[in-house]
Design a protein around this motif. Structure first.
Motif, PDB file in Angstrom:
ATOM      1  N   LYS A 104      -8.978 -10.718   3.158  1.00 40.87           N
ATOM      2  CA  LYS A 104      -8.122 -10.167   4.830  1.00 40.87           C
ATOM      3  C   LYS A 104      -9.349  -9.897   5.871  1.00 40.87           C
ATOM      4  CE  LYS A 104      -3.189  -9.364   4.775  1.00 40.87           C
ATOM      5  NZ  LYS A 104      -2.258  -9.217   4.824  1.00 40.87           N
ATOM      6  N   GLY A 175       3.871  -6.833   3.568  1.00 40.67           N
ATOM      7  CA  GLY A 175       3.600  -5.369   3.818  1.00 40.67           C
ATOM      8  C   GLY A 175       2.870  -4.489   2.665  1.00 40.67           C
ATOM      9  N   LYS A 176       2.831  -4.861   1.171  1.00 39.71           N
ATOM     10  CA  LYS A 176       2.736  -4.444  -0.352  1.00 39.71           C
ATOM     11  C   LYS A 176       1.507  -4.556   0.599  1.00 39.71           C
ATOM     12  CE  LYS A 176       6.180  -5.458  -3.127  1.00 39.71           C
ATOM     13  NZ  LYS A 176       6.837  -6.348  -1.556  1.00 39.71           N
ATOM     14  N   GLU A 202      -6.991  -1.557  11.379  1.00 41.98           N
ATOM     15  CA  GLU A 202      -7.274  -2.758  12.141  1.00 41.98           C
ATOM     16  C   GLU A 202      -6.325  -1.195  13.082  1.00 41.98           C
ATOM     17  OE1 GLU A 202      -6.299  -6.994  10.440  1.00 41.98           O
ATOM     18  OE2 GLU A 202      -4.235  -5.324  11.499  1.00 41.98           O
ATOM     19  N   GLU A 203      -6.786  -1.499  14.440  1.00 44.17           N
ATOM     20  CA  GLU A 203      -6.235  -0.585  15.814  1.00 44.17           C
ATOM     21  C   GLU A 203      -4.543  -0.999  15.403  1.00 44.17           C
ATOM     22  OE1 GLU A 203      -5.933  -2.923  19.584  1.00 44.17           O
ATOM     23  OE2 GLU A 203      -7.151  -4.012  18.426  1.00 44.17           O
ATOM     24  N   VAL A 205      -1.499  -2.562  16.837  1.00 44.25           N
ATOM     25  CA  VAL A 205      -1.177  -2.637  17.503  1.00 44.25           C
ATOM     26  C   VAL A 205       0.159  -2.968  18.722  1.00 44.25           C
ATOM     27  CG1 VAL A 205      -1.253  -6.176  19.077  1.00 44.25           C
ATOM     28  CG2 VAL A 205      -2.527  -4.921  17.134  1.00 44.25           C
ATOM     29  N   PHE A 207       3.009  -4.672  20.104  1.00 39.38           N
ATOM     30  CA  PHE A 207       2.791  -6.189  20.276  1.00 39.38           C
ATOM     31  C   PHE A 207       4.088  -6.253  21.303  1.00 39.38           C
ATOM     32  CE2 PHE A 207       3.403  -5.651  16.033  1.00 39.38           C
ATOM     33  CZ  PHE A 207       4.609  -6.357  15.717  1.00 39.38           C
ATOM     34  N   GLN A 233      10.166  -9.439  11.624  1.00 38.84           N
ATOM     35  CA  GLN A 233       9.537  -8.407  10.258  1.00 38.84           C
ATOM     36  C   GLN A 233      10.428  -7.393  10.325  1.00 38.84           C
ATOM     37  OE1 GLN A 233       7.507 -10.789   9.365  1.00 38.84           O
ATOM     38  NE2 GLN A 233       7.233 -10.797  11.757  1.00 38.84           N
ATOM     39  N   GLU A 275      -0.502 -16.313  11.749  1.00 40.36           N
ATOM     40  CA  GLU A 275       0.794 -15.342  12.408  1.00 40.36           C
ATOM     41  C   GLU A 275      -0.459 -15.089  13.686  1.00 40.36           C
ATOM     42  OE1 GLU A 275       2.392 -13.304   9.611  1.00 40.36           O
ATOM     43  OE2 GLU A 275       1.319 -13.868   7.342  1.00 40.36           O
TER      44      GLU A 275
HETATM   45  P1  ADP Z   1       1.207  -8.831   4.667  1.00 39.44           P
HETATM   46  O1  ADP Z   1       0.230 -10.106   4.073  1.00 39.44           O
HETATM   47  O2  ADP Z   1       1.781  -7.925   3.841  1.00 39.44           O
HETATM   48  O3  ADP Z   1       2.300  -9.862   5.323  1.00 39.44           O
HETATM   49  P2  ADP Z   1       0.628  -8.359   7.306  1.00 39.44           P
HETATM   50  O4  ADP Z   1      -1.162  -7.827   8.223  1.00 39.44           O
HETATM   51  O5  ADP Z   1       1.325  -9.650   7.595  1.00 39.44           O
HETATM   52  O6  ADP Z   1       0.574  -7.861   5.447  1.00 39.44           O
HETATM   53  O7  ADP Z   1       1.929  -7.382   8.198  1.00 39.44           O
HETATM   54  C1  ADP Z   1       3.255  -7.676   8.113  1.00 39.44           C
HETATM   55  C2  ADP Z   1       3.350  -6.690   9.120  1.00 39.44           C
HETATM   56  O8  ADP Z   1       3.343  -5.058   9.810  1.00 39.44           O
HETATM   57  C3  ADP Z   1       3.408  -7.672  10.348  1.00 39.44           C
HETATM   58  O9  ADP Z   1       4.045  -8.698  10.671  1.00 39.44           O
HETATM   59  C4  ADP Z   1       3.204  -6.363  11.647  1.00 39.44           C
HETATM   60  O10 ADP Z   1       4.419  -6.659  11.465  1.00 39.44           O
HETATM   61  C5  ADP Z   1       3.045  -5.185  10.683  1.00 39.44           C
HETATM   62  N1  ADP Z   1       1.561  -4.983  11.072  1.00 39.44           N
HETATM   63  C6  ADP Z   1       0.231  -5.828  10.324  1.00 39.44           C
HETATM   64  N2  ADP Z   1      -0.723  -5.623  10.954  1.00 39.44           N
HETATM   65  C7  ADP Z   1      -0.375  -4.068  12.150  1.00 39.44           C
HETATM   66  C8  ADP Z   1      -1.631  -4.107  13.711  1.00 39.44           C
HETATM   67  N3  ADP Z   1      -2.782  -4.207  13.524  1.00 39.44           N
HETATM   68  N4  ADP Z   1      -0.511  -3.745  13.832  1.00 39.44           N
HETATM   69  C9  ADP Z   1       0.851  -3.319  14.138  1.00 39.44           C
HETATM   70  N5  ADP Z   1       1.503  -3.926  13.186  1.00 39.44           N
HETATM   71  C10 ADP Z   1       1.236  -4.733  12.025  1.00 39.44           C
END
Ligand code: ADP
Length: 421
Positions: A104, A175-176, A202-203, A205, A207, A233, A275
């Motif tokens: 990442k 999410g893990k 990260e900030e 977000v 969304f 999700q 994504e």
């Molecule tokens: P994984 O690789 O475990 O799937 P992700 O980075 O895709 O992790 O994050 C999983 C979910 O967490 C995203 O689909 C979103 O709903 C939430 N998420 C991830 N990053 C952020 C962020 N910077 N701000 C808000 N929500 C986030």
């Protein structure tokens, strides 16, 4: 494409299983490397190398059976595989194209380099660095010789505030490996638990929607995209996908441009999934996956070329065409484990729920045949074809269909930890 084509895939989970189904339909041999005899793709593969996915010698054996090799996921040993590439084993995508995508942190650096929109971030280890003005200000330095500064804890870089999202740079999924940080206490707790070098922050977000797109680039450089979809999700695991997301034309174009920039700048051949967050700041790229993706499963029944067809075409060195919808749309619902069931529990196959889901109108059930069930584990998915042409009516139709699935297959219990309180 025909029987002469034989493809190797490192990994044997549900993505390899669905690829094997597409390979069968196209008369392509698919050989897999996977450790478990019960892994989903084993039953459909032309042959299996039983080994961990990071076992490079096993990948050499796999290569001896195939004309090209691709990957089910990004947890590969790029350094180890270099020796095979040097001996002429064709990897699709190429190992160098994969390099920035397997973690990442390097993804975030790539997006910054290409000037593509993504959340602001910093390496977790940076919280231990003194703020820049302390280093640069000679008066402050002089003062500090007379009055030693009070010992201070970790500090956020300038411009960042809670809540924040911390992520393991590699190895995380569903999410893990993600943690919401709401305060200095959360930050200090995380620092005490993990190696800061392996994490980014990260900030958070805010969304409105999450969108996703599966793109593919063939060896001639042609880039094609599946329709843009909305993903939803639950506890950071994909719960459902609505296809297509009726985005305004400019948004569709922006997504396409992002896909084309990424694939072309990496000289990437194969399928890449993106994504995205969509909200007041427009599009922000959340994550890249150098492979087929859960958000593209709907394409098996809903498009004339699925994401798995696209992967087979690219790996076989063939050209790709723009996939077209063959239905008004689809709702794909993941069947997430809603309770713990051990593998030898006769109920762990969820026979009655599966029968009920398969009996729904226009439903296509995909059951991955995993041994056992745990909370949130992806055990299968069901794709429900939608009929309404009007986007508003189609969304309403999708939500009705979701309700039907929920009656049969509940969500795993628990609050959504992704939402800051
Ligand atoms: P994984 O690789 O475990 O799937 P992700 O980075 O895709 O992790 O994050 C999983 C979910 O967490 C995203 O689909 C979103 O709903 C939430 N998420 C991830 N990053 C952020 C962020 N910077 N701000 C808000 N929500 C986030």
């Amino acid at each position: 494409m025909g029987a002469a084509t034989s493809i190797g895939i490192v990994g044997g989970g549900q993505l390899a299983w669905m690829l094997a189904e597409a390979a069968r339909r196209r008369g392509v041999e698919l050989h897999v490397q996977t450790p478990g005899a019960q892994d989903p793709a084993v039953a459909l593969a032309s042959s299996v190398v039983h080994a961990e996915v990071r076992d490079v010698q096993a990948t050499r054996e796999l290569a001896s059976r195939c004309s090209a090799i691709s990957f089910e996921n990004e947890w590969v040993d790029l350094e180890g595989l270099k020796a095979l590439a040097a001996d002429g084993v064709p990897f699709v995508p190429d190992l160098e194209a994969l390099r920035p995508l397997v973690c990442k942190r390097s993804q975030r650096e790539l997006l910054q380099r290409l000037n593509l929109p993504s959340p602001a971030w910093f390496p977790l280890a940076q919280v231990h660095e003194p703020p820049p003005q302390q280093q640069a200000d000679p008066d402050a330095a002089a003062e500090s010789t007379s009055t030693p500064p009070a010992p201070s804890g970790p500090a956020l870089p300038q411009g960042f505030a809670y809540p924040l999202m911390a992520k393991a740079a590699s190895g995380g999924y569903d999410g893990k490996g993600t943690e919401v940080l709401r305060s200095d206490t959360d930050l200090e707790q995380l620092l005490a638990q993990v190696d800061a070098e392996g994490w980014i922050v990260e900030e958070f977000v805010s969304f409105e929607l999450e969108l996703a797109v599966v793109a593919a680039r063939d060896s001639l450089g042609e880039v094609v995209c599946l329709p843009v979809v909305q993903t939803h999700q639950h506890q950071q695991v994909c719960d459902w996908v609505l296809a297509p997301y009726q985005a305004p034309h400019a948004l569709q174009q922006a997504v396409r441009n992002i896909a084309a920039s990424l694939l072309t700048s990496l000289n990437y051949v194969g399928v890449l999934s993106i994504e995205l967050f969509y909200g007041p700041r427009g599009l922000l790229i959340n994550e890249l996956a150098p492979r087929t993706h859960n958000s593209g499963h709907y394409s098996i029944e809903t498009c004339d070329l699925s994401q798995f067809d696209l992967q087979l075409l690219c790996v076989a060195g063939q050209t790709v065409a723009e996939p077209e919808l063959v239905a008004a749309g689809a709702l794909m619902v993941n069947l997430l484990g809603f309770e713990e069931r051990v593998a030898d529990d006769p109920d762990s196959s969820y026979a009655s729920q599966r029968e009920a889901l398969a009996g729904l109108a226009d439903a296509h059930l995909h059951w991955y045949g995993k041994a056992g069930s745990s909370l949130g584990r992806k055990l299968g998915h069901v794709t429900l074809l939608l009929h309404q042409d009007d986007p508003v009516a189609r969304r309403a139709e999708a939500m009705q269909r979701l309700e039907q699935v929920r009656q049969i297959w509940p969500l795993p219990p628990g609050p959504d930890p992704a939402q800051p309180s």
